[in-house]
Design an enzyme around this catalytic site. Structure first.
Site, PDB file in Angstrom:
ATOM      1  NE  ARG A  14      -0.475  -6.483  -7.502  1.00 30.07           N
ATOM      2  CZ  ARG A  14      -1.775  -6.662  -7.374  1.00 30.07           C
ATOM      3  NH1 ARG A  14      -2.591  -6.480  -8.414  1.00 30.07           N
ATOM      4  NH2 ARG A  14      -2.309  -6.975  -6.213  1.00 30.07           N
ATOM      5  CG  ASP A  15      -3.935  -3.425  -6.210  1.00 31.07           C
ATOM      6  OD1 ASP A  15      -4.421  -3.692  -7.314  1.00 31.07           O
ATOM      7  OD2 ASP A  15      -4.628  -3.205  -5.202  1.00 31.07           O
ATOM      8  CG  HIS A 204      -5.683  -6.270  -1.192  1.00 28.65           C
ATOM      9  ND1 HIS A 204      -4.434  -5.838  -1.570  1.00 28.65           N
ATOM     10  CD2 HIS A 204      -6.551  -5.768  -2.096  1.00 28.65           C
ATOM     11  CE1 HIS A 204      -4.540  -5.110  -2.662  1.00 28.65           C
ATOM     12  NE2 HIS A 204      -5.831  -5.047  -3.009  1.00 28.65           N
ATOM     13  CG  HIS A 206      -9.321  -1.775  -3.132  1.00 29.40           C
ATOM     14  ND1 HIS A 206      -8.847  -1.176  -4.266  1.00 29.40           N
ATOM     15  CD2 HIS A 206      -8.620  -2.932  -3.003  1.00 29.40           C
ATOM     16  CE1 HIS A 206      -7.903  -1.932  -4.813  1.00 29.40           C
ATOM     17  NE2 HIS A 206      -7.750  -3.007  -4.062  1.00 29.40           N
ATOM     18  CB  CYS A 237      -8.911  -4.557 -10.170  1.00 26.55           C
ATOM     19  SG  CYS A 237      -8.853  -6.124 -11.073  1.00 26.55           S
ATOM     20  CG  ASN A 246      -4.780  -0.513  -3.066  1.00 26.51           C
ATOM     21  OD1 ASN A 246      -4.986  -1.674  -2.757  1.00 26.51           O
ATOM     22  ND2 ASN A 246      -4.403  -0.154  -4.285  1.00 26.51           N
TER      23      ASN A 246
END
Length: 302
Positions: A14-15, A204, A206, A237, A246
């Site tokens: 996903r991300d 979460h 980065h 994003c 990430n």
């Protein structure tokens, strides 16, 4: 005292790939998920239920959900509005991750609504999820906004006071654009822990400014034992300028294993999966262990 175990939630499907120019096929996405499971993933954020015109990389969310190897991991879908939640629920995923954005400007750009509207919508979907699907809440831009800059702790606590009137199964604090330092992690996790001591917290992170792994370690020292990470360190994003990278799953697992903290991941197999993903995307990715190789855990070194 360090924890004996920590959880790494894999977010590359996903991300990790949502901002990539190369759009992976359905078969490639399922292969990525299979490789993550083979390397040790137990929870995976597999897709997001968003407008495909805005995030074309996630246009096949329902097809991904239908093709998942069920029973091998817990699968999470990201939702930004009620329609996204309803789609995640209909897709039969194990969990939905709903985002509330701390910054007003970023909230309007990312989700087309104010932070207050996001809080109200979280309350709505959390109540709708009860007994049907696990519901976690991510506080996005929790450490800084690409448009408004610093996000003060009093602002964070005021938003959380209202949002957590309906508590999530887990709260994720997201350094969406990778601006946090270890001191920021300590301060914000500490503030949340003091106010809601029983609430599970996930981070979460980065590595945009090369602080992601230091921040993860600060999280460990602050009592956090759940982290998002992405194979090869891919990610970004679409709505946050210059937000890249990430923390890499295999690098995070390596660091934790060297400290004697078990993640359940096989670092070598994770690095192999990261190299496979790099080949699919057609460009170099940030992960380091996939390039340098692993080393025995400290407990095994002699």
């Amino acid at each position: 005292m360090l924890p004996k175990k920590a959880e790494i939630v894999e977010v590359s499907p996903r991300d990790g790939i949502q901002n990539e120019k190369t759009i992976l096929t359905l078969d490639a996405k399922i292969s990525l998920i299979d490789r993550a499971i083979a390397a040790g993933a137990k929870r995976i954020e597999v897709t997001s239920f968003v407008n495909p015109n805005k995030v074309p990389q996630m246009a096949d969310a329902e097809q991904v959900a239908a093709a998942l190897p069920r029973g091998k991991a817990r699968y999470i879908g990201l939702a930004l509005n009620r329609r996204g939640f309803d789609r995640a629920l209909a897709a039969g995923l194990d969990e939905v991750n709903f985002a509330v954005v701390l910054s007003e400007t970023f909230s309007r750009r990312n989700q087309g609504m104010s932070t207050d509207d996001g809080i109200a919508l979280w309350h709505e979907v959390a109540r709708a999820a009860e007994g049907r699907i696990g519901a976690g809440m991510t506080l996005a831009a929790a450490f800084g906004c690409p448009f408004e800059g610093e996000m003060p702790i009093p602002r964070m606590m005021a938003v959380l006071e209202r949002a957590l009137e309906v508590p999530p199964a887990e709260l994720t604090l997201a350094d969406t654009i990778g601006v946090a330092s270890p001191a920021d992690i300590t301060a914000r996790v500490g503030a949340v822990r003091e106010r809601w001591p029983e609430l599970p917290i996930r981070l979460h992170l980065h590595n945009t400014r090369n602080t992601g792994f230091a921040n993860a370690w600060a999280g460990i020292l602050s009592g956090v034992t759940a982290f998002d990470a992405s194979l090869g360190g891919v990610g970004g994003c679409p709505f946050a300028p210059r937000a890249t990278g990430n923390v890499a799953t295999e690098d995070l697992a390596y660091m934790l294993h060297r400290a004697g903290i078990d993640t359940g991941w096989d670092v070598e197999r994770a690095a192999e999966a990261a190299r496979w993903l790099e080949a699919q995307l057609g460009h170099e990715v940030p992960g380091m262990v996939m390039k340098a190789g692993s080393f025995p855990p400290a407990a095994l070194a002699s």
